[in-house]
Every structure is written in C-alpha cells, then in structure tokens.
Design a protein around this motif. Structure first.
Motif, PDB file in Angstrom:
ATOM      1  N   MET A 197     -22.993  -3.136-183.731  1.00 26.66           N
ATOM      2  CA  MET A 197     -21.554  -3.215-183.489  1.00 26.66           C
ATOM      3  C   MET A 197     -21.075  -4.656-183.335  1.00 26.66           C
ATOM      4  O   MET A 197     -19.872  -4.911-183.318  1.00 26.66           O
ATOM      5  CB  MET A 197     -21.180  -2.395-182.253  1.00 26.66           C
ATOM      6  N   GLY A 198     -22.015  -5.589-183.212  1.00 31.99           N
ATOM      7  CA  GLY A 198     -21.651  -6.998-183.133  1.00 31.99           C
ATOM      8  C   GLY A 198     -21.060  -7.424-181.806  1.00 31.99           C
ATOM      9  O   GLY A 198     -20.185  -8.296-181.748  1.00 31.99           O
ATOM     10  N   ILE A 199     -21.525  -6.827-180.724  1.00 31.72           N
ATOM     11  CA  ILE A 199     -20.999  -7.126-179.392  1.00 31.72           C
ATOM     12  C   ILE A 199     -21.788  -8.282-178.774  1.00 31.72           C
ATOM     13  O   ILE A 199     -23.019  -8.283-178.789  1.00 31.72           O
ATOM     14  CB  ILE A 199     -21.079  -5.883-178.495  1.00 31.72           C
ATOM     15  N   ASP A 200     -21.066  -9.254-178.213  1.00 29.46           N
ATOM     16  CA  ASP A 200     -21.710 -10.398-177.564  1.00 29.46           C
ATOM     17  C   ASP A 200     -21.877 -10.188-176.063  1.00 29.46           C
ATOM     18  O   ASP A 200     -22.899 -10.563-175.481  1.00 29.46           O
ATOM     19  CB  ASP A 200     -20.888 -11.670-177.809  1.00 29.46           C
ATOM     20  N   LEU A 201     -20.851  -9.618-175.434  1.00 31.50           N
ATOM     21  CA  LEU A 201     -20.850  -9.353-173.994  1.00 31.50           C
ATOM     22  C   LEU A 201     -20.266  -7.961-173.782  1.00 31.50           C
ATOM     23  O   LEU A 201     -19.288  -7.601-174.432  1.00 31.50           O
ATOM     24  CB  LEU A 201     -19.989 -10.381-173.250  1.00 31.50           C
ATOM     25  N   MET A 202     -20.852  -7.178-172.855  1.00 31.66           N
ATOM     26  CA  MET A 202     -20.327  -5.832-172.632  1.00 31.66           C
ATOM     27  C   MET A 202     -20.495  -5.431-171.169  1.00 31.66           C
ATOM     28  O   MET A 202     -21.579  -5.548-170.596  1.00 31.66           O
ATOM     29  CB  MET A 202     -21.023  -4.816-173.527  1.00 31.66           C
ATOM     30  N   SER A 203     -19.408  -4.945-170.585  1.00 32.04           N
ATOM     31  CA  SER A 203     -19.395  -4.521-169.183  1.00 32.04           C
ATOM     32  C   SER A 203     -19.574  -3.017-169.080  1.00 32.04           C
ATOM     33  O   SER A 203     -18.920  -2.248-169.802  1.00 32.04           O
ATOM     34  CB  SER A 203     -18.062  -4.911-168.540  1.00 32.04           C
ATOM     35  N   ILE A 204     -20.453  -2.583-168.152  1.00 33.28           N
ATOM     36  CA  ILE A 204     -20.685  -1.161-167.935  1.00 33.28           C
ATOM     37  C   ILE A 204     -20.825  -0.885-166.453  1.00 33.28           C
ATOM     38  O   ILE A 204     -21.071  -1.791-165.653  1.00 33.28           O
ATOM     39  CB  ILE A 204     -21.943  -0.666-168.691  1.00 33.28           C
ATOM     40  N   SER A 205     -20.664   0.389-166.091  1.00 35.96           N
ATOM     41  CA  SER A 205     -20.692   0.798-164.690  1.00 35.96           C
ATOM     42  C   SER A 205     -21.418   2.119-164.556  1.00 35.96           C
ATOM     43  O   SER A 205     -21.347   2.963-165.451  1.00 35.96           O
ATOM     44  CB  SER A 205     -19.261   0.922-164.163  1.00 35.96           C
ATOM     45  N   ALA A 206     -22.081   2.327-163.413  1.00 37.43           N
ATOM     46  CA  ALA A 206     -22.856   3.553-163.215  1.00 37.43           C
ATOM     47  C   ALA A 206     -22.005   4.734-162.769  1.00 37.43           C
ATOM     48  O   ALA A 206     -22.303   5.881-163.105  1.00 37.43           O
ATOM     49  CB  ALA A 206     -23.961   3.313-162.186  1.00 37.43           C
ATOM     50  N   HIS A 207     -20.934   4.485-162.019  1.00 36.90           N
ATOM     51  CA  HIS A 207     -20.249   5.614-161.387  1.00 36.90           C
ATOM     52  C   HIS A 207     -19.368   6.408-162.346  1.00 36.90           C
ATOM     53  O   HIS A 207     -18.854   7.471-161.991  1.00 36.90           O
ATOM     54  CB  HIS A 207     -19.441   5.152-160.170  1.00 36.90           C
ATOM     55  N   LYS A 208     -19.203   5.939-163.582  1.00 32.60           N
ATOM     56  CA  LYS A 208     -18.535   6.736-164.606  1.00 32.60           C
ATOM     57  C   LYS A 208     -19.547   7.585-165.376  1.00 32.60           C
ATOM     58  O   LYS A 208     -19.178   8.331-166.281  1.00 32.60           O
ATOM     59  CB  LYS A 208     -17.819   5.825-165.615  1.00 32.60           C
ATOM     60  N   LEU A 209     -20.812   7.485-164.985  1.00 33.36           N
ATOM     61  CA  LEU A 209     -21.935   8.027-165.761  1.00 33.36           C
ATOM     62  C   LEU A 209     -22.817   8.935-164.910  1.00 33.36           C
ATOM     63  O   LEU A 209     -23.991   9.114-165.199  1.00 33.36           O
ATOM     64  CB  LEU A 209     -22.750   6.848-166.317  1.00 33.36           C
ATOM     65  N   TYR A 210     -22.265   9.476-163.806  1.00 31.17           N
ATOM     66  CA  TYR A 210     -23.006  10.339-162.892  1.00 31.17           C
ATOM     67  C   TYR A 210     -24.076   9.563-162.126  1.00 31.17           C
ATOM     68  O   TYR A 210     -25.067  10.131-161.674  1.00 31.17           O
ATOM     69  CB  TYR A 210     -23.608  11.542-163.638  1.00 31.17           C
ATOM     70  N   GLY A 211     -23.829   8.256-161.980  1.00 27.58           N
ATOM     71  CA  GLY A 211     -24.663   7.397-161.151  1.00 27.58           C
ATOM     72  C   GLY A 211     -23.889   6.951-159.923  1.00 27.58           C
ATOM     73  O   GLY A 211     -22.741   7.357-159.711  1.00 27.58           O
ATOM     74  N   PRO A 212     -24.486   6.083-159.113  1.00 31.89           N
ATOM     75  CA  PRO A 212     -23.835   5.663-157.865  1.00 31.89           C
ATOM     76  C   PRO A 212     -22.752   4.617-158.079  1.00 31.89           C
ATOM     77  O   PRO A 212     -22.749   3.884-159.071  1.00 31.89           O
ATOM     78  CB  PRO A 212     -25.005   5.067-157.070  1.00 31.89           C
ATOM     79  N   LYS A 213     -21.825   4.553-157.131  1.00 32.69           N
ATOM     80  CA  LYS A 213     -20.853   3.478-157.112  1.00 32.69           C
ATOM     81  C   LYS A 213     -21.520   2.196-156.620  1.00 32.69           C
ATOM     82  O   LYS A 213     -22.549   2.234-155.947  1.00 32.69           O
ATOM     83  CB  LYS A 213     -19.676   3.832-156.201  1.00 32.69           C
ATOM     84  N   GLY A 214     -20.943   1.061-156.968  1.00 26.88           N
ATOM     85  CA  GLY A 214     -21.450  -0.217-156.455  1.00 26.88           C
ATOM     86  C   GLY A 214     -22.512  -0.867-157.306  1.00 26.88           C
ATOM     87  O   GLY A 214     -23.091  -1.869-156.893  1.00 26.88           O
ATOM     88  N   ILE A 215     -22.770  -0.333-158.505  1.00 23.17           N
ATOM     89  CA  ILE A 215     -23.762  -0.943-159.383  1.00 23.17           C
ATOM     90  C   ILE A 215     -23.274  -0.846-160.832  1.00 23.17           C
ATOM     91  O   ILE A 215     -22.697   0.156-161.251  1.00 23.17           O
ATOM     92  CB  ILE A 215     -25.159  -0.273-159.240  1.00 23.17           C
ATOM     93  N   GLY A 216     -23.493  -1.913-161.558  1.00 19.06           N
ATOM     94  CA  GLY A 216     -23.128  -1.967-162.971  1.00 19.06           C
ATOM     95  C   GLY A 216     -23.955  -3.046-163.627  1.00 19.06           C
ATOM     96  O   GLY A 216     -24.937  -3.542-163.062  1.00 19.06           O
ATOM     97  N   ALA A 217     -23.568  -3.428-164.822  1.00 18.60           N
ATOM     98  CA  ALA A 217     -24.321  -4.447-165.543  1.00 18.60           C
ATOM     99  C   ALA A 217     -23.425  -5.132-166.559  1.00 18.60           C
ATOM    100  O   ALA A 217     -22.389  -4.594-166.973  1.00 18.60           O
ATOM    101  CB  ALA A 217     -25.534  -3.827-166.240  1.00 18.60           C
ATOM    102  N   LEU A 218     -23.838  -6.322-166.928  1.00 21.48           N
ATOM    103  CA  LEU A 218     -23.217  -7.040-168.043  1.00 21.48           C
ATOM    104  C   LEU A 218     -24.293  -7.262-169.094  1.00 21.48           C
ATOM    105  O   LEU A 218     -25.331  -7.867-168.804  1.00 21.48           O
ATOM    106  CB  LEU A 218     -22.644  -8.377-167.585  1.00 21.48           C
ATOM    107  N   TYR A 219     -24.048  -6.736-170.282  1.00 25.29           N
ATOM    108  CA  TYR A 219     -24.919  -7.060-171.400  1.00 25.29           C
ATOM    109  C   TYR A 219     -24.543  -8.449-171.882  1.00 25.29           C
ATOM    110  O   TYR A 219     -23.367  -8.740-172.154  1.00 25.29           O
ATOM    111  CB  TYR A 219     -24.745  -6.044-172.534  1.00 25.29           C
ATOM    112  N   VAL A 220     -25.544  -9.322-171.967  1.00 23.20           N
ATOM    113  CA  VAL A 220     -25.340 -10.701-172.416  1.00 23.20           C
ATOM    114  C   VAL A 220     -26.277 -10.951-173.584  1.00 23.20           C
ATOM    115  O   VAL A 220     -27.497 -11.072-173.412  1.00 23.20           O
ATOM    116  CB  VAL A 220     -25.616 -11.715-171.287  1.00 23.20           C
ATOM    117  N   SER A 221     -25.708 -11.010-174.777  1.00 22.56           N
ATOM    118  CA  SER A 221     -26.516 -11.265-175.962  1.00 22.56           C
ATOM    119  C   SER A 221     -27.248 -12.601-175.822  1.00 22.56           C
ATOM    120  O   SER A 221     -26.702 -13.561-175.269  1.00 22.56           O
ATOM    121  CB  SER A 221     -25.620 -11.294-177.200  1.00 22.56           C
ATOM    122  N   GLU A 222     -28.453 -12.627-176.326  1.00 22.47           N
ATOM    123  CA  GLU A 222     -29.277 -13.833-176.199  1.00 22.47           C
ATOM    124  C   GLU A 222     -28.562 -15.071-176.732  1.00 22.47           C
ATOM    125  O   GLU A 222     -28.670 -16.164-176.166  1.00 22.47           O
ATOM    126  CB  GLU A 222     -30.592 -13.626-176.950  1.00 22.47           C
TER     127      GLU A 222
END
Length: 389
Positions: A197-222
C-alpha cells in the motif's frame, strides 16, 4: 452489557469490549505468579520473560499489517502515534514544512495539525467529494514543492468510508513527500499491507480491536525512521523513538487481539455485512432514513444515518441503544460533527444524525431490536407532528 440491562451496544467505533481470550492472556502478565517483570531488565529471568512476551506481541501486530517486527513502535494509543508521526516529522524537517490532510480526519489529526500551524508549518485541508470520499486528484492538487508529509485516515470513524491509500501513496511519493495513515478504525476490519500500500507511517490502537485501552503502536517504515524525532524522552526505549517502561500486560493484549483479528477478520466481516444489510433493508420503507456516504467505498461496520424527521433527536434512542450522535471526540466537545458538515450536512441535519457501529458481539437479535426501536421513534415523531405538538 451488564446483567439486567436492556441496552444494546452499537458503539463499536468508539471502543470495543476486551475479548475474553485477550484478557486471559493479559492476566498472566500481572500478578506475582505471572510474567510481570520490566521488559527492560535484562539481568534476570523475570525481565527476560517479559521481554520475550513483548517481542512476541510485536511480531503479532506486525503480522497483521504485513510489516517487520522492528518497524513497530509501542505507544499509548493512536492519538500518541499521530502526534509522534506528525510532530516528529515536522521537528526534523529543518525549517518550515508544508503538511496536507483532509477536513474529515479524526480530531487527533486535526488538533495536531492546528498545533503545527501555530509553530509556523502551513497545512492544507482537502475537502471530501460529493460521495464523502477524499479524491486522489484533490490530494494531488494540494501538494506543493515544500510538502513534507501527507496524513489521511484509511477508514473514517464517523461514516465508514475507505480511502484509496495505494493511489494516494503513488501521488505523494511522486511529489517527494511521505504518507502517514491513521488506521485506528481500519485495523482488523479491512486487510492492510503496509508495503504494497506504500505506507510510510501508520497509527493503530488496541481498544478498537477488542484489546485493552491505553496501548497502541506506530508503524515506522525503515526508510523514514531517521526522519522522526522522539516526542517522549527518558531512557531511549523503542529505538529511541518513544521512551517509557513498557506495559507488558497491555502489549500482550494488543498482540493477541491482532492475532485473533488475522484469523477471524474475514468471517467477522461477512457476518457484519449481512447484519448491516438486514438493518438497512428493514428501515428502507420508513422513507426517512438516509445513509450518509452510502455510495462510497466503505466498511460494513459503521452506519451514519440522518433521519429526515421533524422532532427527532438522537437521545430518543439512548435508553435502548448505545449509539453515538457523532464521534466520541466531537461528542465530548458538544459541537456538531465536523465530518458531517464537511460532507454537506447543515447543522440541523447533523443534529438528527446517529452513528450505529456493529462489531464482533452484535447479534441478529440486537439488530432486530434496533430496527424495532427506530420504527417506534419514527411513529412517535409522526404522531407528535400530527397532533401539532
């Protein structure tokens, strides 16, 4: 919902309940008998065990988006990830940097952009087209010679529209800029492959995914990692991009949630699509329910419905249905939805709009109950109008 409650939950876009399989894994990382050590403590087994679980979760998240584990940076959620991506890039831009986004982004993007504008970085806000989508041509027209980063969400949190990220990436990269994607509403609902998809940076979160609140991640392309400046300092964790003691139990929860999504997403989507269609078919004969952005490419989980009905207010459904009249961020501010006004609704129509979002635990019985509630409210409003009330 709680025992004895008649409230049916239709606000999965705001947050999701934690899957029992996720919470079970999390509990194993909390008590004295579990894996509770500090992942940064490498001198003893407790810390090393915690580190192993953190890295396993990193791989689980990476697998879901087709990334490498070392491209996943833990954060407290998508809001922090958005701030790290945009402010981190602008800080390392060596002078003024032009940014591009859209008018229908989440407040976590729009407020961050406003902050950067105050620091002297110009921002262009692209308008959606008549279908509620962001057109690649509009993004191309917004690019300038000094554009550094473009930020667009993959799935809109209020109307459920999908953005053509691969085409956006082609346009953005051809202009010499990089692409950040807010995928908080997309993760686990639509396939994501950050490389293709050609994404360089991507923000994601656990609590929209049946996971806990207070945790997420940033994908950072090398290839862009060195262009992002840390926004939290104090220990150099996460390759120096985000310092702070890692919450093992939350990270493990996010990892398991991502693994479950990878295995169950297609089946969940198929079931939710059928429920979506069942609802829309059942309310079509009312003649007053308008689905916003109905003809756009979209996910089936989110329905934005405007009722062309005098006397209707969203709170009339709130005793029976947990729904939103706007996104959680706009609702907290007490303001009309900026997304709805951007796609052409006036303030009155926006005030008669509800968002129903379906998820893993939505049943046919829930949908039928929502249909009955909506029919009852429509009947009530029509009777009131007929009585001159």
């Amino acid at each position: 919902m709680s025992e004895g409650s008649n409230l049916r939950y239709f606000d999965y876009a705001a947050t999701t309940p934690v899957d029992e399989r996720v919470s079970e894994a999390m509990f194993g990382c909390m008590g004295i008998g579990g894996i509770f050590g500090n992942p940064a403590s490498s001198s003893h087994a407790a810390g090393l065990s915690a580190r192993e679980r953190v890295e396993r979760a990193r791989a689980q998240v990476a697998d879901l988006i087709k990334a490498r584990p070392d491209e996943i940076v833990w954060t407290s959620g998508a809001t922090e990830s958005n701030n790290l991506a945009l402010k981190g890039y602008a800080e390392n831009a060596h002078g003024r940097c032009h940014l591009v986004t859209s008018q229908i982004e989440h407040k976590a993007i729009l407020d961050t952009m406003a902050s950067l504008e105050k620091r002297g970085h110009p921002v262009t806000y692209v308008r959606p087209d008549g279908s509620g989508e962001i057109a690649p041509e509009a993004v191309k027209a917004a690019l300038r010679s000094d554009t550094g980063i473009v930020s667009l969400m993959l799935v809109n949190n209020e109307i459920g529209t999908l953005t053509n990220i691969p085409e956006m990436s082609r346009i953005v990269h051809a202009a010499g800029a990089i692409l950040h994607v807010d995928a908080a509403q997309a993760l686990g609902k639509t396939p994501i492959d950050v490389e293709t998809m050609g994404i360089d940076l991507m923000s994601i979160s656990a609590h929209k995914l049946y996971g806990p609140k207070g945790i997420g991640a940033l994908y950072v392309s090398e290839n862009v990692a060195k262009r992002i400046a840390a926004q939290m300092h104090g220990g150099g964790h996460e390759r120096g991009l985000r310092s702070g003691t890692l919450p093992t139990h939350q990270i493990v929860g996010m990892g398991v949630a991502c693994e479950l999504a990878a295995a169950e997403m297609m089946a969940d989507n198929d079931r939710i699509s059928r429920l979506h269609q069942r609802f829309m078919d059942a309310v079509a004969d009312l003649g007053v329910v308008v689905q916003n952005a109905a003809h756009a490419k979209r996910i089936p989980h989110t329905l934005s419905l405007t009722l062309d009905l005098p006397g209707f207010f969203p709170f009339m459904l709130s005793d029976e249905l947990a729904i939103s009249s706007t996104s959680a961020c706009s609702s907290a501010a007490g303001a009309p939805s900026h997304v709805l006004t951007a796609i052409g609704l006036d303030e009155d129509a926006a005030s008669r709009t509800v968002r129903l979002s379906l998820g893993r635990y939505t049943t046919q019985e829930d949908v039928d109950h929502a249909i009955a509630c909506l029919r009852a409210v429509v009947r009530q409003c029509r009777e009131s109008v007929a009585a001159g009330l």
